[in-house]
Design an enzyme around this catalytic site. Structure first.
Site, PDB file in Angstrom:
ATOM      1  CE  LYS A  94       5.651  -0.927  10.376  1.00  0.00           C
ATOM      2  NZ  LYS A  94       4.666  -0.175   9.600  1.00  0.00           N
ATOM      3  CE  LYS A 136      -3.603   2.037   2.927  1.00  0.00           C
ATOM      4  NZ  LYS A 136      -4.530   1.764   4.024  1.00  0.00           N
ATOM      5  CD  GLU A 162      -1.982  -5.063  11.930  1.00  0.00           C
ATOM      6  OE1 GLU A 162      -2.633  -5.318  10.906  1.00  0.00           O
ATOM      7  OE2 GLU A 162      -0.757  -4.868  11.911  1.00  0.00           O
ATOM      8  CD  GLU A 221       9.263  -5.931   7.249  1.00  0.00           C
ATOM      9  OE1 GLU A 221       9.009  -4.829   6.700  1.00  0.00           O
ATOM     10  OE2 GLU A 221       8.966  -6.182   8.429  1.00  0.00           O
ATOM     11  N   GLY A 241      -4.930  -2.391   5.274  1.00  0.00           N
ATOM     12  CA  GLY A 241      -4.124  -3.521   4.793  1.00  0.00           C
ATOM     13  C   GLY A 241      -4.790  -4.860   5.037  1.00  0.00           C
ATOM     14  NE  ARG A 242      -6.611  -4.523  11.191  1.00  0.00           N
ATOM     15  CZ  ARG A 242      -6.009  -3.356  11.343  1.00  0.00           C
ATOM     16  NH1 ARG A 242      -4.881  -3.094  10.709  1.00  0.00           N
ATOM     17  NH2 ARG A 242      -6.537  -2.420  12.113  1.00  0.00           N
ATOM     18  CG  HIS A 259      -3.585 -36.635  16.764  1.00  0.00           C
ATOM     19  ND1 HIS A 259      -3.730 -37.958  17.120  1.00  0.00           N
ATOM     20  CD2 HIS A 259      -4.554 -36.377  15.845  1.00  0.00           C
ATOM     21  CE1 HIS A 259      -4.715 -38.484  16.412  1.00  0.00           C
ATOM     22  NE2 HIS A 259      -5.240 -37.542  15.640  1.00  0.00           N
TER      23      HIS A 259
HETATM   24  C1  G6Q Z   1      -2.611  -4.130   8.056  1.00  0.00           C
HETATM   25  C2  G6Q Z   1      -1.383  -3.450   8.414  1.00  0.00           C
HETATM   26  C3  G6Q Z   1      -0.107  -4.092   7.925  1.00  0.00           C
HETATM   27  C4  G6Q Z   1       0.254  -3.791   6.474  1.00  0.00           C
HETATM   28  C5  G6Q Z   1       1.696  -4.194   6.249  1.00  0.00           C
HETATM   29  C6  G6Q Z   1       2.134  -3.977   4.817  1.00  0.00           C
HETATM   30  O1  G6Q Z   1      -3.714  -3.743   8.302  1.00  0.00           O
HETATM   31  O2  G6Q Z   1      -1.478  -2.131   8.084  1.00  0.00           O
HETATM   32  O3  G6Q Z   1      -0.092  -5.471   8.102  1.00  0.00           O
HETATM   33  O4  G6Q Z   1      -0.610  -4.448   5.617  1.00  0.00           O
HETATM   34  O5  G6Q Z   1       2.527  -3.493   7.111  1.00  0.00           O
HETATM   35  O6  G6Q Z   1       2.007  -2.640   4.472  1.00  0.00           O
HETATM   36  P1  G6Q Z   1       2.165  -2.171   2.990  1.00  0.00           P
HETATM   37  O7  G6Q Z   1       1.077  -2.767   2.199  1.00  0.00           O
HETATM   38  O8  G6Q Z   1       2.105  -0.673   3.031  1.00  0.00           O
HETATM   39  O9  G6Q Z   1       3.514  -2.671   2.520  1.00  0.00           O
END
Ligand code: G6Q
Length: 549
Positions: free
Chosen positions: A513, A206, A354, A212, A268-269, A385
């Site tokens: 972070k 996003k 989250e 990463e 994001g989620r 198990h």
């Molecule tokens: C989700 C969070 C988080 C996000 C990641 C990746 O709700 O905001 O998990 O999706 O940190 O972020 P980017 O899509 O910006 O790389």
């Protein structure tokens, strides 16, 4: 803004909890032949059985009052209306627009977002068809055989989960992989065996600044360019981006025509329904992806319009509150009896924890009641198990969700019947348990010596009265899956609304972070910064081990 604990229904629920504390679900079932009928809902293809919960009519009535008194109705309407309910980021929360299939306009800041949503969906369709039919060619003219999604968190978990869940619908000669971790093992292991000429990378971020993802994307670009003799024009054939940040996408070298947009009103989620789900569309085709959206849309409409007493996400959310806030349950297990749903608990972990892992309310006041639970789980029957021991006889109360399809996509011999039987049996065992007397009588019948009977019967006693929900559907189709995911999204919404927290920000991930950015150069030598003694010693020790001291 009233705190939930001050609402009349909350107080009544506390009292009611004491009233039913010693009652056992087993007796409720025995005394009421209609219990299943009264505490289950059939919605579309999904049957939601919530009769194995520590609830009576009175409990449900009070929980529904709690929802009313919390202003849930107005909060649902505010989300669907595009109000900026994510107050700390000043954003609307409109993942429901991404799967909206009706004619209604959906406004953000006075602008209907639906034309843009449809434009990107059409672009996804064109692109996925080109790749799937082999029209899209790599830099040497060969068709794509492997797609690698580079993303993390919301840009990974949702698409990864859905793609795995829909494995029976995959196009066989197009494999989709996911790389999230900055640990190079993730990328290297995935690239092993892949061919630069036929591999397509989706850089899904996003912000397009996530450490990463950008690190993985740069290494992937180097891997491609090694094979392309450094010819950067190859990037356009092998990299596409999904992002809200056009500028950063261009700076990375990706052709803006190969960028799929989404918007800041998608968290994001909650983003798998947007172009973040491009890997899903590539794996199963756009028609299937749209069926997934349809399933979610049907659930959205159900959530938006159905009275609370018959509203699946509302009932489910309220049950979770009942255990978290009145029984002190700290966790919630999600147990899909479906190997293809193996990433479902991981996705829900992010979605739930989250969203509702919050310690301040919407007015910024610390809360003094439990909020979101610890969500965990894995597919059955494997867990039976291992950790099911604790579910049955441990000292923690862990409400469980069981999910199972009546039919499998394969039907190999007895496999699926065994799977279903185990799922139903676990829910039954958790509810019924086995009394000391029953265990003792069974042992006696087996001829166990009298002096061992009490000890062995105690170990074989199951207290029961342990709550679970069960979701049963004919088959795990894209549509059913879409509905199930949306169900959990809205359940999280309901709980956040009652707890009066902002379910749509995630400031708790920021501090780490920031500190990692400070530590990164220090691992290579030079001055260590302002750290506690432990962190400083660890940095120094690490430098010695890495030979950079
Ligand atoms: C989700 C969070 C988080 C996000 C990641 C990746 O709700 O905001 O998990 O999706 O940190 O972020 P980017 O899509 O910006 O790389």
């Amino acid at each position: 803004m009233t705190v939930p604990t001050a609402l009349p229904a909350w107080r009544s629920l506390e009292e009611h909890r004491r009233e039913i504390a010693d009652q056992h679900m087993r007796d409720w079932f025995e005394n009421d032949p209609q219990r299943f009928q009264r505490f289950s809902l059939q919605w579309g293809e999904i049957l939601f059985d919530f009769s194995k919960h520590r609830i009576t009519d009175k409990t449900l009535g009070l929980l529904l009052q709690l929802a009313e008194q919390s202003g849930l109705r107005a909060k649902i309407d505010a989300m669907f209306a595009g109000d900026k309910i994510n107050v700390t980021e000043d954003r609307a929360v409109l993942h429901v627009a991404l799967r909206h299939r009706g004619d209604r306009a959906i406004y953000v800041d006075g602008r209907d977002v639906m034309p843009e949503v449809r434009r990107v969906l059409a672009k996804m369709r064109r692109f996925s068809e080109q790749v799937r039919t082999g029209q899209w060619r790599g830099f040497t003219g060969r068709p794509i055989t492997d797609v690698v999604n580079l993303g993390i968190g919301g840009s990974d978990l949702g698409p990864r989960m859905v793609t795995t869940a829909l494995t029976p619908y995959h196009k066989e000669d197009l494999r989709v992989h996911y790389v999230a971790n900055v640990d190079e093992a993730d990328l290297l292991d995935t690239l092993k065996g892949l061919d630069q000429e036929t591999t397509l990378f989706l850089v899904v971020s996003k912000t397009f600044t996530t450490q990463e993802t950008m690190t993985n994307a740069r290494s992937a670009r180097d891997w491609l360019l090694t094979a392309a003799g450094g010819d950067e024009s190859a990037i356009a054939r092998h990299f596409v981006a999904v992002s809200t940040n056009r500028h950063a996408v261009q700076a990375f070298g990706i052709d803006p025509d190969n960028m799929f947009e989404f918007w800041d009103w998608v968290g994001g989620r909650y983003s798998l329904w947007s172009a973040v789900g491009l890997s899903i569309a590539l794996a199963v085709g756009m028609d299937r992806f749209e069926e997934l959206l349809e399933g979610a849309y049907a659930m959205d409409e159900h959530f938006r319009t159905t009275p609370f007493s018959r509203n699946l996400p509302v009932v489910m959310g309220l049950l979770g509150i009942w255990y978290a806030d009145f029984f002190g349950a700290e966790s919630h297990a999600v147990l899909p009896y479906d190997q293809y749903l193996r990433h479902f608990p991981d996705h829900l972990q992010q979605l739930d924890m989250e969203s509702n892992g919050k310690g301040v309310d919407l007015a910024g006041r610390p809360v003094d009641y439990p909020t979101g639970p610890i969500v965990w789980g894995q597919p059955g029957t494997n867990g039976q198990h291992s950790f099911f021991q604790l579910l049955h006889q441990g000292t923690h109360l862990v409400p469980c969700d069981f999910l199972v399809a009546a039919r499998s996509h394969h039907e190999l011999g007895e496999h699926h019947r065994i799977l279903v039987a185990n799922c139903l049996a676990q829910a039954e065992a958790l509810m019924r348990g086995r009394t000391f007397e029953e265990a003792r009588a069974e042992l006696a019948a087996q001829g166990v010596a009298d002096d061992r009977l009490d000890l062995l019967a105690a170990a074989r006693t199951f207290p029961g009265n342990r709550p679970s929900s069960l979701f049963l559907y004919p088959e795990l189709t894209p549509k059913v899956l879409g509905s199930l995911i949306a169900l959990y999204e809205h359940k999280v919404f309901v709980q956040g609304a009652v707890w009066n927290v902002n379910s749509f920000d995630q400031w708790g991930v920021e501090l780490g972070k920031q500190l990692a950015r400070a530590i990164l150069p220090e691992l290579e030598g030079g001055q260590t910064g302002d750290h506690d003694a432990s962190t400083r010693a660890l940095i120094e020790h690490c430098r010695r081990l890495r030979g950079t001291a």
